[in-house]
Write a protein that holds these residues in place. Sequence first.
Motif, PDB file in Angstrom:
ATOM      1  N   LEU A 184       0.861  -1.183   0.000  1.00  0.00           N
ATOM      2  CA  LEU A 184       0.000   0.000   0.000  1.00  0.00           C
ATOM      3  C   LEU A 184       0.893   1.227   0.000  1.00  0.00           C
ATOM      4  CD1 LEU A 184      -3.053   0.746   0.165  1.00  0.00           C
ATOM      5  CD2 LEU A 184      -2.735   0.996   2.623  1.00  0.00           C
ATOM      6  N   ASP A 185       1.162   1.759  -1.201  1.00  0.00           N
ATOM      7  CA  ASP A 185       2.161   2.819  -1.326  1.00  0.00           C
ATOM      8  C   ASP A 185       1.769   3.921  -2.309  1.00  0.00           C
ATOM      9  OD1 ASP A 185       2.318   1.385  -3.665  1.00  0.00           O
ATOM     10  OD2 ASP A 185       4.463   0.967  -3.533  1.00  0.00           O
ATOM     11  N   GLY A 186       0.513   3.895  -2.767  1.00  0.00           N
ATOM     12  CA  GLY A 186       0.084   4.921  -3.714  1.00  0.00           C
ATOM     13  C   GLY A 186       0.328   4.574  -5.161  1.00  0.00           C
ATOM     14  N   THR A 187       0.795   3.356  -5.426  1.00  0.00           N
ATOM     15  CA  THR A 187       1.035   2.916  -6.801  1.00  0.00           C
ATOM     16  C   THR A 187       0.355   1.576  -7.029  1.00  0.00           C
ATOM     17  OG1 THR A 187       3.196   4.017  -6.807  1.00  0.00           O
ATOM     18  CG2 THR A 187       2.773   2.413  -8.544  1.00  0.00           C
ATOM     19  N   PRO A 188      -0.670   1.523  -7.869  1.00  0.00           N
ATOM     20  CA  PRO A 188      -1.341   0.256  -8.158  1.00  0.00           C
ATOM     21  C   PRO A 188      -0.497  -0.595  -9.111  1.00  0.00           C
ATOM     22  CG  PRO A 188      -2.257   1.991  -9.511  1.00  0.00           C
ATOM     23  CD  PRO A 188      -1.249   2.647  -8.601  1.00  0.00           C
ATOM     24  N   PRO A 189      -0.892  -1.816  -9.394  1.00  0.00           N
ATOM     25  CA  PRO A 189      -0.148  -2.640 -10.357  1.00  0.00           C
ATOM     26  C   PRO A 189      -0.099  -1.977 -11.733  1.00  0.00           C
ATOM     27  CG  PRO A 189      -1.728  -3.968  -9.130  1.00  0.00           C
ATOM     28  CD  PRO A 189      -2.032  -2.538  -8.814  1.00  0.00           C
ATOM     29  N   LEU A 190       1.110  -1.812 -12.247  1.00  0.00           N
ATOM     30  CA  LEU A 190       1.320  -1.157 -13.540  1.00  0.00           C
ATOM     31  C   LEU A 190       2.453  -1.861 -14.278  1.00  0.00           C
ATOM     32  CD1 LEU A 190       1.391   2.579 -12.325  1.00  0.00           C
ATOM     33  CD2 LEU A 190      -0.515   1.470 -13.520  1.00  0.00           C
ATOM     34  N   PRO A 191       2.481  -1.755 -15.610  1.00  0.00           N
ATOM     35  CA  PRO A 191       3.665  -2.223 -16.346  1.00  0.00           C
ATOM     36  C   PRO A 191       4.910  -1.468 -15.880  1.00  0.00           C
ATOM     37  CG  PRO A 191       1.833  -1.758 -17.842  1.00  0.00           C
ATOM     38  CD  PRO A 191       1.426  -1.245 -16.499  1.00  0.00           C
ATOM     39  N   ASP A 192       6.060  -2.112 -15.934  1.00  0.00           N
ATOM     40  CA  ASP A 192       7.285  -1.539 -15.364  1.00  0.00           C
ATOM     41  C   ASP A 192       7.603  -0.148 -15.891  1.00  0.00           C
ATOM     42  OD1 ASP A 192       7.635  -3.742 -13.801  1.00  0.00           O
ATOM     43  OD2 ASP A 192       9.102  -4.710 -15.110  1.00  0.00           O
ATOM     44  N   ALA A 193       7.508   0.046 -17.195  1.00  0.00           N
ATOM     45  CA  ALA A 193       7.872   1.343 -17.776  1.00  0.00           C
ATOM     46  C   ALA A 193       6.947   2.449 -17.275  1.00  0.00           C
ATOM     47  CB  ALA A 193       7.836   1.270 -19.295  1.00  0.00           C
ATOM     48  N   TRP A 194       5.671   2.158 -17.209  1.00  0.00           N
ATOM     49  CA  TRP A 194       4.705   3.136 -16.724  1.00  0.00           C
ATOM     50  C   TRP A 194       4.873   3.366 -15.224  1.00  0.00           C
ATOM     51  CZ3 TRP A 194      -1.370   2.426 -16.993  1.00  0.00           C
ATOM     52  CH2 TRP A 194      -1.975   3.621 -16.597  1.00  0.00           C
ATOM     53  N   ARG A 195       5.174   2.319 -14.490  1.00  0.00           N
ATOM     54  CA  ARG A 195       5.332   2.422 -13.036  1.00  0.00           C
ATOM     55  C   ARG A 195       6.405   3.446 -12.666  1.00  0.00           C
ATOM     56  NH1 ARG A 195       3.990  -0.850  -8.702  1.00  0.00           N
ATOM     57  NH2 ARG A 195       5.323  -0.607  -6.870  1.00  0.00           N
ATOM     58  N   GLY A 196       7.508   3.451 -13.408  1.00  0.00           N
ATOM     59  CA  GLY A 196       8.565   4.403 -13.119  1.00  0.00           C
ATOM     60  C   GLY A 196       8.117   5.837 -13.322  1.00  0.00           C
ATOM     61  N   ARG A 197       7.406   6.109 -14.416  1.00  0.00           N
ATOM     62  CA  ARG A 197       6.921   7.470 -14.677  1.00  0.00           C
ATOM     63  C   ARG A 197       5.870   7.875 -13.650  1.00  0.00           C
ATOM     64  NH1 ARG A 197       7.031   5.267 -19.868  1.00  0.00           N
ATOM     65  NH2 ARG A 197       4.746   5.085 -19.940  1.00  0.00           N
ATOM     66  N   TRP A 198       4.996   6.935 -13.323  1.00  0.00           N
ATOM     67  CA  TRP A 198       3.968   7.188 -12.306  1.00  0.00           C
ATOM     68  C   TRP A 198       4.616   7.580 -10.981  1.00  0.00           C
ATOM     69  CZ3 TRP A 198      -1.578   5.778 -12.168  1.00  0.00           C
ATOM     70  CH2 TRP A 198      -2.126   5.807 -10.880  1.00  0.00           C
ATOM     71  N   ALA A 199       5.571   6.757 -10.531  1.00  0.00           N
ATOM     72  CA  ALA A 199       6.225   7.004  -9.244  1.00  0.00           C
ATOM     73  C   ALA A 199       6.896   8.376  -9.229  1.00  0.00           C
ATOM     74  CB  ALA A 199       7.232   5.898  -8.954  1.00  0.00           C
ATOM     75  N   ARG A 200       7.562   8.730 -10.318  1.00  0.00           N
ATOM     76  CA  ARG A 200       8.246  10.029 -10.394  1.00  0.00           C
ATOM     77  C   ARG A 200       7.248  11.176 -10.321  1.00  0.00           C
ATOM     78  NH1 ARG A 200       9.884  10.772 -16.140  1.00  0.00           N
ATOM     79  NH2 ARG A 200       7.686  11.374 -16.205  1.00  0.00           N
ATOM     80  N   ASP A 201       6.198  11.120 -11.126  1.00  0.00           N
ATOM     81  CA  ASP A 201       5.251  12.234 -11.199  1.00  0.00           C
ATOM     82  C   ASP A 201       4.404  12.344  -9.931  1.00  0.00           C
ATOM     83  OD1 ASP A 201       6.194  12.831 -13.710  1.00  0.00           O
ATOM     84  OD2 ASP A 201       4.604  11.752 -14.766  1.00  0.00           O
ATOM     85  N   PHE A 202       3.998  11.202  -9.379  1.00  0.00           N
ATOM     86  CA  PHE A 202       3.206  11.241  -8.148  1.00  0.00           C
ATOM     87  C   PHE A 202       4.044  11.715  -6.968  1.00  0.00           C
ATOM     88  CE2 PHE A 202      -0.225   9.373 -10.349  1.00  0.00           C
ATOM     89  CZ  PHE A 202      -1.332   9.335  -9.508  1.00  0.00           C
ATOM     90  N   GLN A 203       5.304  11.272  -6.902  1.00  0.00           N
ATOM     91  CA  GLN A 203       6.153  11.710  -5.786  1.00  0.00           C
ATOM     92  C   GLN A 203       6.387  13.213  -5.828  1.00  0.00           C
ATOM     93  OE1 GLN A 203       7.375   9.429  -3.285  1.00  0.00           O
ATOM     94  NE2 GLN A 203       7.549  11.430  -2.286  1.00  0.00           N
TER      95      GLN A 203
END
Length: 239
Positions: free
Chosen positions: A151-170
């Motif tokens: 439980l960290d604010g990031t749902p299951p995502l493809p790896d490439a998208w997960r990195g962009r998501w984590a950067r923009d959300f953080q």
Amino acid sequence: MEDNLWQSILTGTPWVSALDEVRAERLRALTALFLHRKTITPLAGLRLDDAQRAQLAALCCLPLLEFGEAGLRGWSQLIVYPDAFRVQRTHTDAAGVLHEWEDDLAGEAWDHGPLILSWADVQADLAEPDAGFCVAVHEMAHKLDVLDGELDGTPPLPDAWRGRWARDFQRAYDDFCMQVDLGRDTTLDPYAAEAPEEFFAVVTEYHFSAPHILAEAMPDVAAHLQRFYGPSPMAPDAE
């Protein structure tokens, strides 16, 4: 799902009635699946008829329009209280001192347990569908978030998208927390600064109920959520 039940959802649920035909049919199928798989348990004297149960199921399924039925994994019960419910909290601080207090909640999602909602708060959200609040999708965001085991604010995502998501959300989360810490007025609910997982759940509410506010305040976050959830039913060009 029977036509009369679906019609009652369309009539009484603004976010559903605003969907285009294709996505509405997708939601209808997900709602029927929810009703088949989940036990809906009203407590404290609350009674829910078939139409009200179906409406709750539809609200919980709104965040699954793109993600699909996999978002229903890992839990089996929706508990509904008549009003806000009280929970006991405990926390041990860095000095080892135990703190205890009570919280009144509109909703809660246990990592591997039930989803809990206040019926009164669900009704309040329905009465103002463009006010930025929807407790049902907030708690479902938590259920999606924890599907990858954390439980960290990031749902299951493809790896490439997960990195962009984590950067923009953080980046957006850090900036929002700074604004809250400085005591500045924020366009989004300051509760989003509580933790990354609450930030994700709160911006999910805004995606569904006040997308224009989210897009203006956090365009990168809004773009990710549009991709993850599909277009908001409350967006002017959603239909």
